[in-house]
Design a protein around this motif. Sequence first.
Motif, PDB file in Angstrom:
ATOM      1  N   GLY A 108      -9.339   3.955  -8.226  1.00 22.36           N
ATOM      2  CA  GLY A 108      -8.202   3.942  -7.321  1.00 22.36           C
ATOM      3  C   GLY A 108      -8.168   5.052  -6.301  1.00 22.36           C
ATOM      4  N   SER A 109      -9.264   5.809  -6.131  1.00 20.16           N
ATOM      5  CA  SER A 109      -9.284   6.860  -5.119  1.00 20.16           C
ATOM      6  C   SER A 109      -9.767   6.338  -3.762  1.00 20.16           C
ATOM      7  CB  SER A 109     -10.166   8.029  -5.565  1.00 20.16           C
ATOM      8  OG  SER A 109     -11.501   7.616  -5.750  1.00 20.16           O
ATOM      9  N   MET A 110     -10.224   5.090  -3.731  1.00 20.68           N
ATOM     10  CA  MET A 110     -10.530   4.400  -2.486  1.00 20.68           C
ATOM     11  C   MET A 110      -9.955   2.994  -2.548  1.00 20.68           C
ATOM     12  SD  MET A 110     -14.469   5.194  -1.373  1.00 20.68           S
ATOM     13  CE  MET A 110     -15.077   6.860  -1.120  1.00 20.68           C
ATOM     14  N   VAL A 111      -9.613   2.464  -1.383  1.00 20.54           N
ATOM     15  CA  VAL A 111      -9.218   1.057  -1.282  1.00 20.54           C
ATOM     16  C   VAL A 111     -10.046   0.402  -0.187  1.00 20.54           C
ATOM     17  CG1 VAL A 111      -6.860   1.415  -2.124  1.00 20.54           C
ATOM     18  CG2 VAL A 111      -7.323   1.576   0.337  1.00 20.54           C
ATOM     19  N   LEU A 112     -10.264  -0.885  -0.335  1.00 20.69           N
ATOM     20  CA  LEU A 112     -10.995  -1.659   0.668  1.00 20.69           C
ATOM     21  C   LEU A 112     -10.021  -2.651   1.284  1.00 20.69           C
ATOM     22  CD1 LEU A 112     -13.667  -2.301   2.059  1.00 20.69           C
ATOM     23  CD2 LEU A 112     -14.193  -3.884   0.188  1.00 20.69           C
ATOM     24  N   LEU A 113      -9.623  -2.373   2.520  1.00 20.01           N
ATOM     25  CA  LEU A 113      -8.643  -3.211   3.210  1.00 20.01           C
ATOM     26  C   LEU A 113      -9.320  -4.478   3.718  1.00 20.01           C
ATOM     27  CD1 LEU A 113      -6.810  -0.490   5.361  1.00 20.01           C
ATOM     28  CD2 LEU A 113      -6.303  -1.222   3.021  1.00 20.01           C
ATOM     29  N   GLY A 114      -8.797  -5.630   3.318  1.00 19.67           N
ATOM     30  CA  GLY A 114      -9.365  -6.889   3.769  1.00 19.67           C
ATOM     31  C   GLY A 114      -8.820  -8.058   2.980  1.00 19.67           C
ATOM     32  N   ASN A 115      -7.978  -8.864   3.609  1.00 19.45           N
ATOM     33  CA  ASN A 115      -7.431 -10.080   3.001  1.00 19.45           C
ATOM     34  C   ASN A 115      -8.346 -11.238   3.399  1.00 19.45           C
ATOM     35  OD1 ASN A 115      -5.967 -12.447   2.446  1.00 19.45           O
ATOM     36  ND2 ASN A 115      -4.005 -11.548   3.031  1.00 19.45           N
ATOM     37  N   PRO A 116      -8.896 -11.994   2.441  1.00 14.94           N
ATOM     38  CA  PRO A 116      -9.804 -13.095   2.797  1.00 14.94           C
ATOM     39  C   PRO A 116      -9.189 -14.109   3.755  1.00 14.94           C
ATOM     40  CG  PRO A 116      -9.902 -12.651   0.442  1.00 14.94           C
ATOM     41  CD  PRO A 116      -8.772 -11.820   0.985  1.00 14.94           C
ATOM     42  N   ALA A 117      -7.850 -14.190   3.782  1.00 16.26           N
ATOM     43  CA  ALA A 117      -7.205 -15.140   4.685  1.00 16.26           C
ATOM     44  C   ALA A 117      -7.185 -14.650   6.132  1.00 16.26           C
ATOM     45  CB  ALA A 117      -5.775 -15.427   4.212  1.00 16.26           C
ATOM     46  N   HIS A 118      -7.532 -13.393   6.362  1.00 14.95           N
ATOM     47  CA  HIS A 118      -7.632 -12.858   7.725  1.00 14.95           C
ATOM     48  C   HIS A 118      -9.031 -13.170   8.246  1.00 14.95           C
ATOM     49  CE1 HIS A 118      -7.262  -9.099  10.565  1.00 14.95           C
ATOM     50  NE2 HIS A 118      -7.604 -10.213  11.220  1.00 14.95           N
ATOM     51  N   SER A 119      -9.135 -14.251   8.969  1.00 14.37           N
ATOM     52  CA  SER A 119     -10.433 -14.727   9.437  1.00 14.37           C
ATOM     53  C   SER A 119     -11.117 -13.682  10.317  1.00 14.37           C
ATOM     54  CB  SER A 119     -10.241 -16.025  10.232  1.00 14.37           C
ATOM     55  OG  SER A 119     -11.466 -16.503  10.725  1.00 14.37           O
ATOM     56  N   GLY A 120     -12.368 -13.381   9.977  1.00 12.25           N
ATOM     57  CA  GLY A 120     -13.142 -12.449  10.785  1.00 12.25           C
ATOM     58  C   GLY A 120     -12.819 -10.990  10.558  1.00 12.25           C
ATOM     59  N   VAL A 121     -12.029 -10.666   9.537  1.00 10.95           N
ATOM     60  CA  VAL A 121     -11.654  -9.276   9.314  1.00 10.95           C
ATOM     61  C   VAL A 121     -12.892  -8.423   9.034  1.00 10.95           C
ATOM     62  CG1 VAL A 121     -11.264  -9.529   6.803  1.00 10.95           C
ATOM     63  CG2 VAL A 121     -10.052  -7.751   8.086  1.00 10.95           C
ATOM     64  N   ALA A 122     -12.883  -7.221   9.580  1.00 13.03           N
ATOM     65  CA  ALA A 122     -13.926  -6.238   9.295  1.00 13.03           C
ATOM     66  C   ALA A 122     -13.331  -5.257   8.291  1.00 13.03           C
ATOM     67  CB  ALA A 122     -14.346  -5.515  10.572  1.00 13.03           C
ATOM     68  N   PRO A 123     -13.628  -5.395   7.005  1.00 18.73           N
ATOM     69  CA  PRO A 123     -12.977  -4.571   5.985  1.00 18.73           C
ATOM     70  C   PRO A 123     -13.191  -3.076   6.228  1.00 18.73           C
ATOM     71  CG  PRO A 123     -14.139  -6.398   4.970  1.00 18.73           C
ATOM     72  CD  PRO A 123     -14.560  -6.370   6.412  1.00 18.73           C
ATOM     73  N   VAL A 124     -12.187  -2.316   5.898  1.00 17.49           N
ATOM     74  CA  VAL A 124     -12.212  -0.873   6.118  1.00 17.49           C
ATOM     75  C   VAL A 124     -11.983  -0.164   4.793  1.00 17.49           C
ATOM     76  CG1 VAL A 124     -10.912   1.046   7.143  1.00 17.49           C
ATOM     77  CG2 VAL A 124     -11.514  -0.937   8.538  1.00 17.49           C
ATOM     78  N   LEU A 125     -12.835   0.822   4.535  1.00 14.81           N
ATOM     79  CA  LEU A 125     -12.735   1.617   3.320  1.00 14.81           C
ATOM     80  C   LEU A 125     -11.901   2.862   3.605  1.00 14.81           C
ATOM     81  CD1 LEU A 125     -14.011   1.476   0.421  1.00 14.81           C
ATOM     82  CD2 LEU A 125     -15.751   3.067   1.279  1.00 14.81           C
ATOM     83  N   VAL A 126     -10.865   3.084   2.793  1.00 17.19           N
ATOM     84  CA  VAL A 126      -9.984   4.238   2.961  1.00 17.19           C
ATOM     85  C   VAL A 126     -10.031   5.085   1.699  1.00 17.19           C
ATOM     86  CG1 VAL A 126      -7.612   5.025   3.325  1.00 17.19           C
ATOM     87  CG2 VAL A 126      -8.451   2.987   4.529  1.00 17.19           C
ATOM     88  N   GLY A 127     -10.326   6.363   1.852  1.00 18.29           N
ATOM     89  CA  GLY A 127     -10.376   7.287   0.731  1.00 18.29           C
ATOM     90  C   GLY A 127     -11.547   8.224   0.872  1.00 18.29           C
ATOM     91  N   GLN A 128     -11.296   9.514   0.915  1.00 22.83           N
ATOM     92  CA  GLN A 128     -12.392  10.473   1.020  1.00 22.83           C
ATOM     93  C   GLN A 128     -13.254  10.431  -0.239  1.00 22.83           C
ATOM     94  OE1 GLN A 128     -11.586  14.412   2.551  1.00 22.83           O
ATOM     95  NE2 GLN A 128      -9.637  13.776   3.452  1.00 22.83           N
ATOM     96  N   PRO A 129     -14.585  10.613  -0.099  1.00 17.09           N
ATOM     97  CA  PRO A 129     -15.290  11.154   1.064  1.00 17.09           C
ATOM     98  C   PRO A 129     -15.723  10.129   2.107  1.00 17.09           C
ATOM     99  CG  PRO A 129     -16.827  10.939  -0.732  1.00 17.09           C
ATOM    100  CD  PRO A 129     -15.491  10.511  -1.274  1.00 17.09           C
ATOM    101  N   ALA A 130     -15.187   8.904   2.080  1.00 17.08           N
ATOM    102  CA  ALA A 130     -15.399   8.020   3.222  1.00 17.08           C
ATOM    103  C   ALA A 130     -14.759   8.667   4.452  1.00 17.08           C
ATOM    104  CB  ALA A 130     -14.776   6.651   2.959  1.00 17.08           C
TER     105      ALA A 130
END
Length: 425
Positions: free
Chosen positions: A39-61
């Motif tokens: 739980g120290s990182m999350v990957l933003l991206g709902n499969p229903a959002h067509s064409g989404v470019a998922p974003v990783l949030v959480g250091q050391p990203a």
Amino acid sequence: MSILAQNSALRTLLETRLPDLVRQEGLSADVIAAAIEVGSMVLLGNPAHSGVAPVLVGQPARVKVNANIGTSPFQNHPACEMRKLAVAREAGADTVMDLSIAGDLAAIRREMLNATPLPLGTVPLYSVAQRYIDRDRDPATIDPEELFAEVEMQAEQGVDFMTLHCGITRRGAEWAARGGRALGVVSRGGSILARWMLKNNRENPLLTDYGRLLDIARRHNVTLSLGDGLRPGAGCDAGDAAQWEEVITLGRLAAEGLAAGVQCMIEGPGHVPLHEVETQIRGIKKLTHNAPLYVLGPLVIDSSPGYDHIAGAIGGALAVRAGVDFLCYLTPAEHLTLPDMDDVRAGVMASRVAAQAGEAALGRPHALAREARMAESRMKLDWDGMRAAALDPLILDKRREPHKHEEACAMCGNFCAVKMLRDKA
């Protein structure tokens, strides 16, 4: 059971995008997967959002930057907000939040989802409250069932992350609204929920029925951005009992979310004096089990209307160094009006400067490499190299344009310090 075992949408997203994430973040696949599991990182991206470019949030990203856009009752121009969406992306924003509170909100949201691959966030309570306020009905009469239905509908539309003020308790609302704060409750969502609780003498339905939100979020891989409804709106209110009670509650809710297979991040302050920023950030991260922390600024002074993007960038740089993962921009329009396109660009760039400053101080390789490239290019008077290293190459082009055929900059000209010693022999 692990979060990836419970959340099939997240598991599929990670398996599909992992090579891209490894390349973008300079992290190993094992580091990314392990961070998501704890739980120290999350990957933003709902499969229903067509064409989404998922974003990783959480250091050391890499520290990410969000831009807020959206209509208001005084400036309801959806086409303009769509142009701002494009400007935010061009300026380098990693995500966008649609905070519209006027017009056909479902249509605006749908158009934004169709128009951008950036993960899109919302505050579902706004849509419900708008229906009441536009009919001159007191939002304290909101039926909680409408709010849960709105969350589900937006998840089905493809919204990637949602601010939900689950951590406000009735006691905390009382403390913030009537406990001697200089500026009370400044969060729009927080104030609506506080009014609902105080008028009805009931607990926050997003807290008492939190499990329903988890069920919706897990099915759609919607990341819950656990909102700071009682964040300080003035520096002198930072660190009071109302703020910390909510933070403690958010930490418990983030842990429950992780155990239920749902990604959660924490929203943070707000207005915090310069000397308190590090203490606040480290305290919030500790109390919320190192969940990704998403902050607005923080603004280190209250007296900078028109320049709040600068006050926020100062706080943001300190906050990143202390552990913040995600910066929500402030623009020159903050506290004054709806931002225009120039404001959006200025806000994104200010937050990107803050992120770069904080990450360079942390010794992050990608940040130090950018600094080294700029220093080397300046030593060589290599303008193409400077442009490549610049956070905003377009502003470099614009300011350089009248003298772009000169080797030195227009400030020094023939007095250029670099040339003075380079050409001494």
